[in-house]
Design a protein around this motif. Structure first.
Motif: not given
Length: 482
Positions: A112-114, A117, A166, A173, A187, A190, A208-209, A234
């Motif tokens: 995941t990740g902003s 990903k 996502g 998540i 991750v 972010v 959330e991540k 994180v």
């Protein structure tokens, strides 16, 4: 190797996994399934049709799915046209199938990740492919439907798998990670993506991540970007989950430490330290963010029992995905320009990374570093500040010209120095219609924006200025002048 003799599913196995009942013409228990989809237009002979509820009720398309070759359907009310497994809730049924199938993969990773990903997931998949039988998310199948669907598609006998996860809202998540039960999770970074859903902004996004670590198997590995501004949040999430921590970043003490990243016309050379050992390797990617991305990929592959040599081989051959950095030489009257297509998606982090990468690209004689931007979406009340905040990054990267489309990009355009302002239009389609006027020979042009603001329309129009130059290599690229 995946077991190609055993079907992906049988009707009996679907009924067993979901607790459903098989109905329909003769309802033969030996019905086999070779694939599954919820889109009746994508049905291949032998597929399971998932009658999910969305903007339209999937049950309305069951007959069309059977006509296209579906062998069975998963439904929550009776349908006509073929056999079906009846369950109380089709989404819950899909989730149950995913859980039942996940252990077909001996080792599982989750990403995941902003930013990054999808590309990182696919780069990991490239390494898994070289190491043995593998399975992964396709496209960006990373939500409450995509994750269980990808799990349920896991072939029998899969050695390793990687899943993209996502979110759009808080609380998504963690449950998806619990479905996957990964042996390693990461991750990528972010940033201010979907922040309108979090009262505390990026800190909430970071928590959330970090929830991806909640699904780790006991003793699972958490791969954390120590260079990220929210690394502490994180990292804390990983420790609370009881994970074994592995970090990548720039500083001493990281398990994978980036020492140098040198881009060139065919990719980049990376120098790093891995567990104290100095390594050097090639990338097919030239974006500066791929320095850290590649370290994330290496740590994830190691956690999934893939050798370093195999990981580096995969990275050397992994090409940019469509809309995520693909380069193309476009011949136009008087010469050519280089098009960098970053049109799939955008947020402030990826925008700034893109500017840095573009600023380092050599241009042809008389050429410019040109960026074409469309609106970044889903930024809520922060949208004005985050769009205007791109101005300093554009100037710091040494870019020469900015074309823009959309009301939010107008906010940026208006505060740029006049020397940087190219064209602004209300919509991407209007800018695309003027594609030939946006570039000149020798330019290096990057197109970037959110998918919903249709940056891809501009990229496509620029690419269509010629039918030649599809080779992303350096041949035919503008001659460097610095």
């Amino acid at each position: 190797m995946p077991d190609t003799q055993t079907p992906l599913w049988t009707a009996e196995a679907i009924a067993s996994a979901t607790g459903g009942q098989l109905h329909g013409p003769d309802a033969p228990q030996e019905i086999s399934v070779s694939g599954l989809t919820y889109n009746s237009r994508e049905i291949e002979p032998g597929d399971l049709f998932l009658a999910l509820h969305g903007a339209r009720d999937g049950h309305e398309f069951a007959s069309a799915a059977f006509a296209a070759g579906a062998t069975v359907a998963l439904v929550d009310r009776p349908v006509e046209g073929g056999p079906y497994v009846l369950v109380p809730d089709t989404l819950k049924g899909l989730e149950a199938m995913g859980v039942a199938a996940r252990d077909r993969a001996r080792l599982r990773g989750a990403v995941t990740g902003s930013v990054g990903k999808t590309s990182v997931t696919q780069a990991i998949k490239a390494g898994l492919d070289l190491a043995g039988s593998s399975h992964a998310s396709i496209k960006s199948y990373n939500n409450h439907i995509g994750v269980p669907l990808t799990l349920a598609r896991t072939p029998q006998g899969t050695d390793r798998a990687v899943f993209e996860i996502g979110m759009n809202h808080p609380g998504e998540i963690g449950p998806l990670s619990q479905f996957v039960r990964p042996h390693a999770a990461c991750v990528t970074t972010v940033g201010p993506v979907h922040i309108e859903a979090f009262a505390d902004g990026e800190a909430g996004v970071a928590r959330e991540k970090a929830a991806i670590f909640q699904g780790l198997v006991p003793g699972g590995i958490a791969v954390v970007n120590a260079a990220d501004v929210h690394a502490d949040i994180v990292r804390q999430g990983a420790l609370e989950a009881g994970a074994v921590l592995r970090t990548f970043g720039h500083e001493a003490g990281c398990d994978a430490r980036l020492l140098d990243f040198v881009a060139d016309s065919e990719g980049a050379t990376v120098t790093a330290e891995l567990d104290g050992r100095r390594i050097e390797y090639r990338l097919a990617q030239s974006g500066v963010h791929w320095g850290l991305n590649s370290l994330c990929v290496i740590l994830m592959l190691q956690a999934l029992d893939v050798s370093l040599d195999t990981a580096l081989q995969a990275l050397a051959g992994f090409q940019p995905l469509a809309g995520r950095g693909q380069m193309k030489t476009v011949a136009i009257p008087g010469g050519a320009f280089t098009l960098i297509d970053e049109s799939y998606n955008a947020n402030p982090l990826s925008m700034k990374a893109g500017f840095v990468s573009l600023g380092g690209k050599p241009v042809g004689e008389g050429g410019r570093r040109v960026v074409v931007l469309t609106d970044m979406l889903e930024l809520g009340e922060h949208s004005r500040a985050l769009h205007e905040g791109l101005a300093s990054a554009i100037q710091a990267a040494g870019l020469d010209l900015v074309h823009a489309a959309g009301p939010q990009m107008r906010l940026l355009y208006d505060i740029l120095p006049p020397s940087l302002r190219g064209q602004w239009r209300a919509a991407a389609a209007e800018l695309a219609a003027e594609a030939a006027d946006l570039v000149r020979p020798g330019d290096v042009v990057m197109v970037k924006g959110s998918n919903g603001s249709r940056a891809s329309v501009v990229a496509a129009a620029l690419g269509r200025l010629t039918s030649e130059g599809d080779n992303p290599s350096s041949s035919g690229a503008p001659r460097a002048t610095r």
